[in-house]
Enzyme design. Structure first.
Site, PDB file in Angstrom:
ATOM      1  N   CYS A  35     -20.298  22.474 -13.986  1.00 53.65           N
ATOM      2  CA  CYS A  35     -19.249  21.954 -13.980  1.00 53.65           C
ATOM      3  C   CYS A  35     -17.878  20.846 -13.240  1.00 53.65           C
ATOM      4  CB  CYS A  35     -18.158  23.263 -13.959  1.00 53.65           C
ATOM      5  SG  CYS A  35     -18.282  24.298 -12.951  1.00 53.65           S
ATOM      6  N   CYS A 104     -21.397  29.925 -13.286  1.00 48.30           N
ATOM      7  CA  CYS A 104     -20.554  30.239 -11.968  1.00 48.30           C
ATOM      8  C   CYS A 104     -21.260  31.238 -10.373  1.00 48.30           C
ATOM      9  CB  CYS A 104     -19.477  31.641 -12.375  1.00 48.30           C
ATOM     10  SG  CYS A 104     -18.647  30.267 -14.532  1.00 48.30           S
TER      11      CYS A 104
HETATM   12 FE1  FES Z   1     -17.203  25.842 -12.928  1.00 46.51          FE
HETATM   13 FE2  FES Z   1     -17.807  28.727 -13.624  1.00 46.51          FE
HETATM   14  S1  FES Z   1     -16.604  26.767 -14.558  1.00 46.51           S
HETATM   15  S2  FES Z   1     -18.322  27.426 -11.395  1.00 46.51           S
END
Ligand code: FES
Length: 125
Positions: A35, A104
């Site tokens: 992400c 995450c």
């Molecule tokens: Fe990036 Fe959780 S969406 S660390």
């Protein structure tokens, strides 16, 4: 809201140990390839014990909860003990994370370990 445990919500809403240690003995930064979120850990080491651990996380709520938990778990531990904290262990300690949020939890322990490695390098260990 996906199914976050109470512990995740708590650490997200009241993160522990947020911030920066100006005269840190070690700094570790990692980015999440999934992400693009970023996490930095700072450690202060005295007599081989993590006297202080702080973090800065530019990321989602789960990543913030993970950083908060990692810092809490690592504080007061010896360098060797802290190196044994794994991302899995952190997720478990948080009461689990929703499957689509497991990635995450992958930053926390990694960033901590990097900070410790940075410390070890600087101190010739
Ligand atoms: Fe990036 Fe959780 S969406 S660390």
């Amino acid at each position: 809201m996906p199914f976050y445990s109470e512990k995740v919500m708590d650490h997200f809403q009241n993160p522990r140990n947020v911030g920066e240690i100006k005269d840190a003995d070690g700094v570790g930064e990692v980015g999440n390839p999934v992400c693009g979120d970023m996490m930095t850990f700072y450690v202060k080491v005295k007599d081989n014990v993590l006297e202080d651990v702080k973090f800065k996380t530019f990321g989602c709520g789960a990543a913030i909860a993970v950083s908060s938990m990692v810092a809490e778990m690592a504080k007061g531990k010896t360098v060797d003990e802290a190196m044994k904290i794994t991302n899995d262990l952190v997720a478990k300690e948080l009461g689990g994370l929703p499957p689509n949020k497991m990635h995450c939890s992958n930053l926390g322990a990694d960033a901590l370990h990097k900070a410790i490695e940075d410390y070890s390098k600087k101190h010739g260990k």
